[in-house]
Design an enzyme around this catalytic site. Structure first.
Site, PDB file in Angstrom:
ATOM      1  N   LYS A  75       0.871  -1.171   0.000  1.00 44.05           N
ATOM      2  CA  LYS A  75       0.000   0.000   0.000  1.00 44.05           C
ATOM      3  C   LYS A  75       0.909   1.221   0.000  1.00 44.05           C
ATOM      4  O   LYS A  75       2.070   1.140   0.390  1.00 44.05           O
ATOM      5  CB  LYS A  75      -0.860  -0.001   1.272  1.00 44.05           C
ATOM      6  CG  LYS A  75      -2.082   0.874   1.197  1.00 44.05           C
ATOM      7  CD  LYS A  75      -3.283   0.130   0.679  1.00 44.05           C
ATOM      8  CE  LYS A  75      -4.500   1.020   0.630  1.00 44.05           C
ATOM      9  NZ  LYS A  75      -5.708   0.311   0.243  1.00 44.05           N
ATOM     10  N   GLY A 177     -22.627   5.144  -1.119  1.00 48.22           N
ATOM     11  CA  GLY A 177     -21.702   5.772  -2.070  1.00 48.22           C
ATOM     12  C   GLY A 177     -21.465   4.827  -3.233  1.00 48.22           C
ATOM     13  O   GLY A 177     -22.364   4.090  -3.655  1.00 48.22           O
ATOM     14  N   VAL A 179     -19.849   1.967  -3.568  1.00 44.07           N
ATOM     15  CA  VAL A 179     -20.108   0.543  -3.315  1.00 44.07           C
ATOM     16  C   VAL A 179     -21.553   0.331  -2.860  1.00 44.07           C
ATOM     17  O   VAL A 179     -22.275  -0.525  -3.388  1.00 44.07           O
ATOM     18  CB  VAL A 179     -19.134  -0.007  -2.244  1.00 44.07           C
ATOM     19  CG1 VAL A 179     -19.490  -1.442  -1.881  1.00 44.07           C
ATOM     20  CG2 VAL A 179     -17.690   0.074  -2.724  1.00 44.07           C
TER      21      VAL A 179
HETATM   22  N1  LIG Z   1     -14.550   1.371  -3.913  1.00 43.82           N
HETATM   23  C1  LIG Z   1     -14.006   0.169  -3.774  1.00 43.82           C
HETATM   24  O1  LIG Z   1     -13.742  -0.532  -4.751  1.00 43.82           O
HETATM   25  C2  LIG Z   1     -13.762  -0.394  -2.390  1.00 43.82           C
HETATM   26  C3  LIG Z   1     -13.066  -1.617  -2.307  1.00 43.82           C
HETATM   27  C4  LIG Z   1     -12.878  -2.186  -1.040  1.00 43.82           C
HETATM   28  C5  LIG Z   1     -13.335  -1.526   0.082  1.00 43.82           C
HETATM   29  N2  LIG Z   1     -13.986  -0.309  -0.039  1.00 43.82           N
HETATM   30  C6  LIG Z   1     -14.460   0.333   1.186  1.00 43.82           C
HETATM   31  O2  LIG Z   1     -15.879   0.489   1.118  1.00 43.82           O
HETATM   32  C7  LIG Z   1     -16.264   1.668   1.811  1.00 43.82           C
HETATM   33  C8  LIG Z   1     -17.064   2.569   0.871  1.00 43.82           C
HETATM   34  O3  LIG Z   1     -16.254   2.891  -0.254  1.00 43.82           O
HETATM   35  P1  LIG Z   1     -16.839   3.734  -1.480  1.00 43.82           P
HETATM   36  O4  LIG Z   1     -15.859   3.573  -2.565  1.00 43.82           O
HETATM   37  O5  LIG Z   1     -18.277   3.377  -1.694  1.00 43.82           O
HETATM   38  O6  LIG Z   1     -16.738   5.203  -0.874  1.00 43.82           O
HETATM   39  P2  LIG Z   1     -17.716   6.442  -1.118  1.00 43.82           P
HETATM   40  O7  LIG Z   1     -17.019   7.612  -0.541  1.00 43.82           O
HETATM   41  O8  LIG Z   1     -18.163   6.482  -2.536  1.00 43.82           O
HETATM   42  O9  LIG Z   1     -19.013   6.097  -0.245  1.00 43.82           O
HETATM   43  C9  LIG Z   1     -19.082   6.186   1.147  1.00 43.82           C
HETATM   44  C10 LIG Z   1     -20.479   6.695   1.509  1.00 43.82           C
HETATM   45  O10 LIG Z   1     -20.615   6.643   2.919  1.00 43.82           O
HETATM   46  C11 LIG Z   1     -21.261   7.833   3.347  1.00 43.82           C
HETATM   47  N3  LIG Z   1     -20.965   8.064   4.763  1.00 43.82           N
HETATM   48  C12 LIG Z   1     -19.850   8.617   5.314  1.00 43.82           C
HETATM   49  N4  LIG Z   1     -19.971   8.652   6.660  1.00 43.82           N
HETATM   50  C13 LIG Z   1     -21.180   8.091   6.958  1.00 43.82           C
HETATM   51  C14 LIG Z   1     -21.870   7.843   8.168  1.00 43.82           C
HETATM   52  N5  LIG Z   1     -21.352   8.162   9.356  1.00 43.82           N
HETATM   53  N6  LIG Z   1     -23.090   7.270   8.095  1.00 43.82           N
HETATM   54  C15 LIG Z   1     -23.643   6.950   6.910  1.00 43.82           C
HETATM   55  N7  LIG Z   1     -23.042   7.176   5.718  1.00 43.82           N
HETATM   56  C16 LIG Z   1     -21.817   7.738   5.746  1.00 43.82           C
HETATM   57  C17 LIG Z   1     -20.729   8.912   2.396  1.00 43.82           C
HETATM   58  O11 LIG Z   1     -21.585  10.037   2.370  1.00 43.82           O
HETATM   59  C18 LIG Z   1     -20.711   8.141   1.072  1.00 43.82           C
HETATM   60  O12 LIG Z   1     -21.944   8.256   0.382  1.00 43.82           O
HETATM   61  C19 LIG Z   1     -14.954   2.294   2.341  1.00 43.82           C
HETATM   62  O13 LIG Z   1     -14.746   1.844   3.648  1.00 43.82           O
HETATM   63  C20 LIG Z   1     -13.907   1.719   1.404  1.00 43.82           C
HETATM   64  O14 LIG Z   1     -12.629   1.680   2.030  1.00 43.82           O
HETATM   65  C21 LIG Z   1     -14.216   0.244  -1.247  1.00 43.82           C
END
Ligand SMILES: NC(=O)c1ccc[n+]([C@@H]2O[C@H](COP(=O)([O-])OP(=O)(O)OC[C@H]3O[C@@H](n4cnc5c(N)ncnc54)[C@H](O)[C@@H]3O)[C@@H](O)[C@H]2O)c1
Length: 353
Positions: A75, A177, A179
Site C-alpha cells: 500500500k 456511495g 459501493v
Molecule cells: N470502492 C471500492 O472498490 C472499495 C473496495 C474495497 C473496500 N472499499 C471500502 O468500502 C467503503 C465505501 O467505499 P466507497 O468507494 O463506496 O466510498 P464512497 O465515498 O463512494 O461512499 C461512502 C459513503 O458513505 C457515506 N458516509 C460517510 N460517513 C457516513 C456515516 N457516518 N453514516 C452513513 N453514511 C456515511 C458517504 O456520504 C458516502 O456516500 C470504504 O470503507 C472503502 O474503504 C471500497
C-alpha cells in the site's frame, strides 16, 4: 514500532518541487508482487501516515491471499490534501519512484486517488492498475466490490437461513456511495427489502430515484437498532464497536467497508451474541480482483467469474470457524496465513540455471 519489523520494505519518496511526499510499504511478496492502492490524505503527521500505510499494506496481503491472487500485500500513502496539492508532476514523480522498485509494488486507486490519476502514473511506469477503461484499465473497482459483497452476503444467508436468496430479508445498508448504491441495486433485484442511511442527502436521493420503495433512516444508530436481518456497513471503518454490537438486531453483518471492527475483541462479542460476521477483507475483495485482472489485459467477464468465488470462500471460512471453534475473522486470518505460507514456500524449489 512493533508492526514495522514484519514488513519487507518501507520506502520514503520525496520530490520537493512537485510537493510529493509518499511512503510505500510492502508487507510481503510471498505470493507475488505487492498490490495495493495509493491513499492521498492530509495526515496530521508523518508518524500517522506511516502507521496507516503499515496497517493497510498488511491487510492487503491477507485480502490478496484469500482472493486467490498471486499477489503480495502493499500500500502507499501520499501526504497532502488531494483537492489542493495533487498535480501532474507529483503523480509522475510518484510513478518514477514506483518504477524504481522494479515491479515489487503495483499501485491502484484508494481514498483520494482516481483512475485518471493512475493514467498519469502509468506514463512513468507499467506497475500500475486501476487505469481508466479508455486506457485499457479496469476502471471503477466499486462494480466488483459491490458484487463480491453480495456474494459474501448470499453465503452468510446460506449459512444462517439455509438459502442464499435474500428475497424477503430486510437488509440495512449504511453508506450508499460508490459501493453501497450498487449493493442496493443487487439486493433489490434479488427481492430484498432495503433500508439505508447516509450523511449525504445527494447519495440518498440517488438511491431513492432508482428505487422509491427503499426506506431511509436518519443514521447508523437508527439503522443498527432497526428490525433488520442483515447489516451492511458500506461507509467508513470502525462501524462495529461495543455499543453497536449490543444494539444490533441483525443475524448477519456483511458489508463493503474496510476495517469494520473498531478494536480487537469485537469479533468475539459478535459471535457471543450469535451474530454471523462475514470478514470485511474477504467480502470486499471484488475490487482488488477487478484491478488485478488488468495486469494481463482486463477482461470483465473473467474478473466477475473470479469475484463469484467469494461466495465459496466465505462459506469455507464459516465452516472452518465452526470446526475450530473461533470467530470467522480469526478463521479468515488463519486461512490467509496458510496460503501465504504454503504457496509462498514453493518458491524455495530450485529451478536450475
Ligand atoms: N470502492 C471500492 O472498490 C472499495 C473496495 C474495497 C473496500 N472499499 C471500502 O468500502 C467503503 C465505501 O467505499 P466507497 O468507494 O463506496 O466510498 P464512497 O465515498 O463512494 O461512499 C461512502 C459513503 O458513505 C457515506 N458516509 C460517510 N460517513 C457516513 C456515516 N457516518 N453514516 C452513513 N453514511 C456515511 C458517504 O456520504 C458516502 O456516500 C470504504 O470503507 C472503502 O474503504 C471500497
Amino acid at each position: 514500532m512493533s508492526g514495522q519489523a514484519k514488513h519487507e520494505q518501507v520506502v520514503f519518496c520525496s520530490d520537493e518541487r512537485s510537493g510529493l511526499y509518499a511512503i510505500i510499504a510492502i508487507y510481503n511478496t510471498a505470493l507475488g508482487p505487492a498490490l495495493g492502492g495509493t491513499r492521498f490524505y492530509p495526515y496530521e503527521s508523518e508518524q500517522a501516515a506511516l502507521a496507516d500505510v503499515l496497517n493497510l499494506s498488511r491487510a492487503m496481503a491477507y485480502k490478496n491471499a484469500l482472493a486467490g491472487l498471486d499477489l503480495g500485500g502493499g500500500k502507499a500513502v501520499i501526504i497532502g490534501d488531494p483537492d489542493r496539492d495533487k498535480n501532474e508532476a507529483m503523480l509522475r514523480a510518484y510513478g518514477r519512484f514506483i518504477h524504481s522498485l522494479g515491479g515489487r509494488y503495483l499501485t491502484a486507486c484508494d481514498v483520494g486517488t482516481y483512475s485518471e490519476d493512475m493514467d498519469l502514473v502509468a506514463r512513468e511506469t507499467p506497475y500500475v492498475t486501476g487505469r481508466t477503461v479508455a486506457h485499457g484499465g479496469a476502471g471503477d473497482s466499486s462494480i466488483l466490490t459491490a458484487f463480491g459483497v453480495f456474494q459474501g452476503m448470499r453465503a452468510a444467508a446460506e449459512h444462517s437461513f439455509g438459502t442464499p436468496s435474500l428475497r424477503g430479508r430486510r437488509v440495512g445498508v449504511e453508506g450508499v456511495g460508490k459501493v453501497g448504491h450498487r449493493l442496493v441495486d443487487l439486493l433489490v433485484e434479488d427481492g430484498a427489502e432495503v433500508v439505508i442511511c447516509d450523511v449525504s442527502e445527494q447519495a440518498v436521493e440517488r438511491v431513492r430515484q432508482r428505487h422509491p420503495q427503499v426506506e431511509v433512516v436518519a443514521d447508523q444508530v437508527e439503522l443498527t437498532g432497526a428490525d433488520i436481518d442483515v447489516y451492511a456497513p458500506c461507509a467508513l471503518g470502525g462501524a462495529l464497536d461495543d455499543d453497536t454490537v449490543l444494539r444490533l438486531r441483525a443475524t448477519i453483518v456483511c458489508g463493503g467497508a474496510n476495517n469494520q471492527l473498531a478494536h480487537p475483541g469485537v469479533e468475539k462479542r459478535l459471535a457471543d451474541r450469535g451474530i454471523l460476521y462475514a470478514p470485511d477483507y474477504v467480502v470486499n475483495s471484488g475490487g482488488v480482483i477487478q484491478v488485478a485482472d488488468e495486469i494481463g489485459g482486463f477482461d470483465m467477464d473473467r474478473a466477475r467469474a473470479k469475484a463469484t468465488k467469494i461466495y465459496a470462500t466465505t462459506l469455507k471460512i464459516f465452516a472452518t470457524a465452526a470446526e475450530d471453534g473461533v470467530p470467522p475473522a480469526v478463521a479468515a486470518d488463519r486461512l490467509a496465513e496458510r496460503r501465504m505460507s504454503e504457496v509462498g514456500r514453493i518458491r524455495g524449489i530450485w529451478l536450475g540455471r
